[in-house]
Design a protein around this motif. Structure first.
Motif, mmCIF file in Angstrom:
data_model
loop_
_atom_site.group_PDB
_atom_site.id
_atom_site.type_symbol
_atom_site.label_atom_id
_atom_site.label_comp_id
_atom_site.label_asym_id
_atom_site.label_seq_id
_atom_site.Cartn_x
_atom_site.Cartn_y
_atom_site.Cartn_z
ATOM 1 N N MET A 114 0.853 -1.172 0.000
ATOM 2 C CA MET A 114 0.000 0.000 0.000
ATOM 3 C C MET A 114 0.901 1.238 0.000
ATOM 4 O O MET A 114 1.775 1.373 0.850
ATOM 5 C CB MET A 114 -0.911 -0.025 1.234
ATOM 6 N N THR A 115 0.649 2.131 -0.910
ATOM 7 C CA THR A 115 1.458 3.340 -1.000
ATOM 8 C C THR A 115 1.074 4.314 0.114
ATOM 9 O O THR A 115 -0.019 4.208 0.680
ATOM 10 C CB THR A 115 1.260 4.016 -2.364
ATOM 11 N N PRO A 116 1.951 5.249 0.430
ATOM 12 C CA PRO A 116 1.614 6.220 1.481
ATOM 13 C C PRO A 116 0.393 7.074 1.153
ATOM 14 O O PRO A 116 -0.338 7.481 2.054
ATOM 15 C CB PRO A 116 2.875 7.075 1.592
ATOM 16 N N VAL A 117 0.165 7.335 -0.120
ATOM 17 C CA VAL A 117 -1.012 8.119 -0.510
ATOM 18 C C VAL A 117 -2.281 7.341 -0.224
ATOM 19 O O VAL A 117 -3.250 7.875 0.338
ATOM 20 C CB VAL A 117 -0.919 8.515 -2.005
ATOM 21 N N HIS A 118 -2.304 6.074 -0.599
ATOM 22 C CA HIS A 118 -3.478 5.244 -0.328
ATOM 23 C C HIS A 118 -3.688 5.067 1.172
ATOM 24 O O HIS A 118 -4.829 5.061 1.648
ATOM 25 C CB HIS A 118 -3.340 3.880 -1.002
ATOM 26 N N PHE A 119 -2.594 4.918 1.906
ATOM 27 C CA PHE A 119 -2.713 4.774 3.351
ATOM 28 C C PHE A 119 -3.284 6.035 3.992
ATOM 29 O O PHE A 119 -4.104 5.953 4.912
ATOM 30 C CB PHE A 119 -1.350 4.446 3.968
ATOM 31 N N SER A 120 -2.875 7.202 3.510
ATOM 32 C CA SER A 120 -3.363 8.444 4.122
ATOM 33 C C SER A 120 -4.858 8.639 3.869
ATOM 34 O O SER A 120 -5.591 9.077 4.767
ATOM 35 C CB SER A 120 -2.568 9.634 3.609
ATOM 36 N N PHE A 121 -5.336 8.311 2.675
ATOM 37 C CA PHE A 121 -6.768 8.467 2.416
ATOM 38 C C PHE A 121 -7.595 7.402 3.120
ATOM 39 O O PHE A 121 -8.709 7.664 3.568
ATOM 40 C CB PHE A 121 -7.054 8.467 0.920
ATOM 41 N N THR A 122 -7.040 6.210 3.250
ATOM 42 C CA THR A 122 -7.724 5.169 4.011
ATOM 43 C C THR A 122 -7.786 5.537 5.489
ATOM 44 O O THR A 122 -8.816 5.345 6.149
ATOM 45 C CB THR A 122 -7.009 3.820 3.820
ATOM 46 N N ALA A 123 -6.691 6.085 6.004
ATOM 47 C CA ALA A 123 -6.672 6.502 7.406
ATOM 48 C C ALA A 123 -7.622 7.674 7.646
ATOM 49 O O ALA A 123 -8.292 7.733 8.684
ATOM 50 C CB ALA A 123 -5.257 6.886 7.813
ATOM 51 N N ALA A 124 -7.706 8.607 6.699
ATOM 52 C CA ALA A 124 -8.629 9.738 6.846
ATOM 53 C C ALA A 124 -10.070 9.258 6.856
ATOM 54 O O ALA A 124 -10.895 9.728 7.656
ATOM 55 C CB ALA A 124 -8.411 10.741 5.724
ATOM 56 N N PHE A 125 -10.395 8.298 5.996
ATOM 57 C CA PHE A 125 -11.754 7.752 5.985
ATOM 58 C C PHE A 125 -12.050 6.999 7.277
ATOM 59 O O PHE A 125 -13.131 7.132 7.855
ATOM 60 C CB PHE A 125 -11.936 6.834 4.776
ATOM 61 N N ALA A 126 -11.074 6.223 7.748
ATOM 62 C CA ALA A 126 -11.273 5.448 8.978
ATOM 63 C C ALA A 126 -11.412 6.370 10.192
ATOM 64 O O ALA A 126 -12.220 6.099 11.092
ATOM 65 C CB ALA A 126 -10.125 4.475 9.172
ATOM 66 N N LEU A 127 -10.634 7.448 10.236
ATOM 67 C CA LEU A 127 -10.767 8.395 11.340
ATOM 68 C C LEU A 127 -12.122 9.093 11.334
ATOM 69 O O LEU A 127 -12.717 9.316 12.390
ATOM 70 C CB LEU A 127 -9.642 9.428 11.288
ATOM 71 N N GLY A 128 -12.620 9.433 10.157
ATOM 72 C CA GLY A 128 -13.954 10.020 10.064
ATOM 73 C C GLY A 128 -15.029 9.041 10.507
ATOM 74 O O GLY A 128 -15.990 9.409 11.196
ATOM 75 N N LEU A 129 -14.868 7.777 10.139
ATOM 76 C CA LEU A 129 -15.838 6.759 10.537
ATOM 77 C C LEU A 129 -15.790 6.505 12.036
ATOM 78 O O LEU A 129 -16.836 6.358 12.676
ATOM 79 C CB LEU A 129 -15.556 5.462 9.769
ATOM 80 N N MET A 130 -14.583 6.486 12.608
ATOM 81 C CA MET A 130 -14.475 6.292 14.052
ATOM 82 C C MET A 130 -15.020 7.503 14.813
ATOM 83 O O MET A 130 -15.646 7.350 15.861
ATOM 84 C CB MET A 130 -13.017 6.038 14.442
ATOM 85 N N GLY A 131 -14.790 8.695 14.297
ATOM 86 C CA GLY A 131 -15.364 9.886 14.922
ATOM 87 C C GLY A 131 -16.869 9.875 14.875
ATOM 88 O O GLY A 131 -17.546 10.287 15.823
ATOM 89 N N LEU A 132 -17.430 9.386 13.788
ATOM 90 C CA LEU A 132 -18.881 9.292 13.664
ATOM 91 C C LEU A 132 -19.443 8.233 14.600
ATOM 92 O O LEU A 132 -20.518 8.404 15.176
ATOM 93 C CB LEU A 132 -19.256 8.971 12.214
ATOM 94 N N ALA A 133 -18.712 7.158 14.786
ATOM 95 C CA ALA A 133 -19.214 6.062 15.610
ATOM 96 C C ALA A 133 -19.061 6.318 17.108
ATOM 97 O O ALA A 133 -19.937 5.952 17.891
ATOM 98 C CB ALA A 133 -18.485 4.764 15.240
ATOM 99 N N PHE A 134 -17.961 6.944 17.518
ATOM 100 C CA PHE A 134 -17.675 7.045 18.945
ATOM 101 C C PHE A 134 -17.985 8.386 19.576
ATOM 102 O O PHE A 134 -18.204 8.461 20.778
ATOM 103 C CB PHE A 134 -16.208 6.693 19.208
ATOM 104 N N HIS A 135 -17.980 9.465 18.817
ATOM 105 C CA HIS A 135 -18.194 10.796 19.382
ATOM 106 C C HIS A 135 -19.521 11.377 18.896
ATOM 107 O O HIS A 135 -19.552 12.364 18.168
ATOM 108 C CB HIS A 135 -17.040 11.726 19.017
ATOM 109 N N ARG A 136 -20.591 10.756 19.303
ATOM 110 C CA ARG A 136 -21.912 11.172 18.844
ATOM 111 C C ARG A 136 -22.594 12.039 19.896
ATOM 112 O O ARG A 136 -23.633 11.681 20.426
ATOM 113 C CB ARG A 136 -22.776 9.958 18.543
#
Length: 98
Positions: free
Chosen positions: A1-23
């Protein structure tokens, strides 16, 4: 996985975790959704550029149009909720009282 793909995957995962845990507030949920849509838009745009396919060139613009519609509907719900309930806290919302 390239660093670019990792950064966008991590950004999506952080948004999903923020939506799930900080409601706590509706505004924070909407911001997490917008962050997820932004990471999807940039990833889809880069994917289209890497493939050099003209058939997929409209997909990022279509995603951006849908995310703008989602943002406007979310803000309309935020204003309506703030007017009726006086706050945007998600714990004060009860569907059984409508």
């Amino acid at each position: 996985m390239t660093p670019v793909h990792f950064s966008f995957t991590a950004a999506f995962a952080l948004g999903l975790m923020g939506l799930a845990f900080h409601r706590t507030h509706l505004l924070s949920a909407l911001l997490c959704l917008e962050g997820m849509m932004l990471s999807l838009f940039i990833a889809l745009s880069l994917w289209t550029l890497q493939l050099e396919a003209t058939a997929f060139s409209t997909a990022p613009m279509l995603l951006l149009a849908f995310s703008a519609c989602e943002a406007s509907a979310g803000l309309a719900l935020l204003v309506a909720t703030a007017r009726t309930h006086g706050t945007d806290r998600l714990q004060n919302l009860n569907l059984l009282q409508c």
